[in-house]
Write an enzyme that holds these catalytic residues in place. Structure first.
Site, PDB file in Angstrom:
ATOM      1  N   CYS A 132       0.801  -1.220   0.000  1.00  0.00           N
ATOM      2  CA  CYS A 132       0.000   0.000   0.000  1.00  0.00           C
ATOM      3  C   CYS A 132       0.839   1.278   0.000  1.00  0.00           C
ATOM      4  O   CYS A 132       0.323   2.357  -0.294  1.00  0.00           O
ATOM      5  CB  CYS A 132      -0.956   0.000   1.195  1.00  0.00           C
ATOM      6  SG  CYS A 132      -2.083  -1.407   1.210  1.00  0.00           S
ATOM      7  N   HIS A 151      -3.447   6.999   2.484  1.00  0.00           N
ATOM      8  CA  HIS A 151      -3.836   5.713   1.929  1.00  0.00           C
ATOM      9  C   HIS A 151      -5.242   5.373   2.393  1.00  0.00           C
ATOM     10  O   HIS A 151      -5.556   5.452   3.580  1.00  0.00           O
ATOM     11  CB  HIS A 151      -2.834   4.642   2.382  1.00  0.00           C
ATOM     12  CG  HIS A 151      -3.312   3.248   2.165  1.00  0.00           C
ATOM     13  ND1 HIS A 151      -3.807   2.816   0.960  1.00  0.00           N
ATOM     14  CD2 HIS A 151      -3.377   2.179   3.005  1.00  0.00           C
ATOM     15  CE1 HIS A 151      -4.161   1.541   1.064  1.00  0.00           C
ATOM     16  NE2 HIS A 151      -3.914   1.140   2.297  1.00  0.00           N
ATOM     17  N   ASN A 180     -10.264  -0.190  -0.416  1.00  0.00           N
ATOM     18  CA  ASN A 180      -8.810  -0.104  -0.297  1.00  0.00           C
ATOM     19  C   ASN A 180      -8.206  -0.695  -1.560  1.00  0.00           C
ATOM     20  O   ASN A 180      -8.292  -1.896  -1.800  1.00  0.00           O
ATOM     21  CB  ASN A 180      -8.362  -0.881   0.944  1.00  0.00           C
ATOM     22  CG  ASN A 180      -6.858  -0.871   1.156  1.00  0.00           C
ATOM     23  OD1 ASN A 180      -6.088  -0.597   0.246  1.00  0.00           O
ATOM     24  ND2 ASN A 180      -6.431  -1.199   2.369  1.00  0.00           N
TER      25      ASN A 180
END
Length: 333
Positions: free
Chosen positions: A112, A254, A284
């Site tokens: 990520c 993020h 996500n």
């Protein structure tokens, strides 16, 4: 004037298939209310069979080039946890499909945090004079590595891609990447992992465990580590840039979880309304998360020319990073 990497264009792309929380609740022990209250996610986009990470990356890259009014780049970097193949890297094929055959291209694997790692690599290439224009892409088809029976991961992740085109410019220009902070802690490798498929598994021999094919995450530990590391990294990069927290107009963190985003903002002392979020609609998207949020923020007017922007992310590895930049005047269409 000091040479700098300047954002010249952005682009985002998600596959057309939408999966709602109610869709997931039909085969998982969950509900729309449970998912929304714990993650902030209502829908996510998922690739259809036959669509790969490279396909998503190509479209996001194409849109970033178009947004910049550019016909090419001197370097292509793709950040991804879900490459089209273990070998070779996905980036060369993406470059070729964009008509950039012959330019250097490589992948970055930092889960990520991957986009921020790739952004730093691209910015360094520009400031060193190695490249005049660098296409930096974060792309994931995360649905391909999720255990469909695991509600703790299946409800969180979605597929998509985001990209920025960097060009050579000066530090005082809008769009200039001012500073980047990166870090890692390999002792936390098991917090976020896919155990199977690599040399570690193959060197042991024997029959691979089916469960090792899938993504696993220690959600509670990840929550606390992510908030702590993103807040620390953000403070570090703000100090190096010479910005006070109050000067930050937009936080693009993020898109891991709404509670994580708000916790980071709270740790920094930023009002929650300064956070750019799209997690409700895309989930996500791992390495695609930050650039996709940038593209959506441009499209909906949340990001405006002159905004002081703080980027931050935490991912497997464990890895983390933050960056500062001023937002350029880009066409929203």
């Amino acid at each position: 004037m000091t040479r700098a990497a300047v954002i010249a264009g952005v682009g985002g792309h998600v596959p057309p298939r939408v999966v709602t929380n109610d869709d997931l609740a039909r085969h998982l022990d969950t509900s729309d209310h449970w998912i929304r209250t714990r993650t902030g996610i209502a829908t996510r986009h998922v690739v259809d069979p036959g669509t790969s990470t490279g396909d998503l990356a190509v479209e996001a890259g194409r849109r970033a080039l178009k947004n910049a009014g550019a016909d090419g780049a001197d370097l292509v970097i793709v950040a991804t946890t879900t490459p089209d193949r273990p070998c070779p890297a996905t980036a060369p094929a993406v470059a070729d499909r964009l008509g950039l055959t012959g330019v250097p291209a490589f992948d970055v694997a930092a889960v990520c945090s991957g986009f921020l790692y790739a952004l730093q690599a691209g910015a360094a290439a520009v400031t060193a004079g190695f490249a005049g224009r660098v296409l930096v892409i974060g792309a994931e088809s995360f649905s391909t590595i999720l255990d469909p029976g695991d509600r703790t991961t299946s409800v969180i992740f979605g597929d998509g891609a985001g990209a920025v085109l960097l060009r050579a410019g000066t530090r005082d220009e809008p769009g200039a990447v001012l500073d980047v902070d990166l870090g890692s802690d390999g002792s936390l490798a098991d917090l976020i992992t896919v155990r199977g498929g690599g040399a570690e598994e193959r060197s042991r021999g024997g029959t691979p465990r089916p469960e090792d094919r899938y993504f696993r995450m220690d959600g509670k530990s990840v929550f606390f580590a992510a908030v702590r590391r993103m807040a620390q990294s953000s403070r570090t990069v703000l100090e190096r840039t010479g910005w006070q927290v109050a000067q930050v107009d937009r936080l693009v963190a993020h898109q891991a979880n709404t509670r994580i985003i708000h916790a980071v903002a709270e740790q920094l002392g930023l009002p929650p309304d300064r956070a750019v979020t799209n997690i409700e609609h895309v989930g996500n998207t791992s390495a695609a998360s930050v650039p996709l949020a940038l593209a959506d923020g441009l499209a909906d007017g949340t990001l405006r020319a002159g905004h002081r922007v703080l980027l931050t992310a935490f991912g497997g590895g464990a890895t983390w990073g933050s960056a500062t930049l001023t937002w350029p005047d880009l066409p929203a269409g």
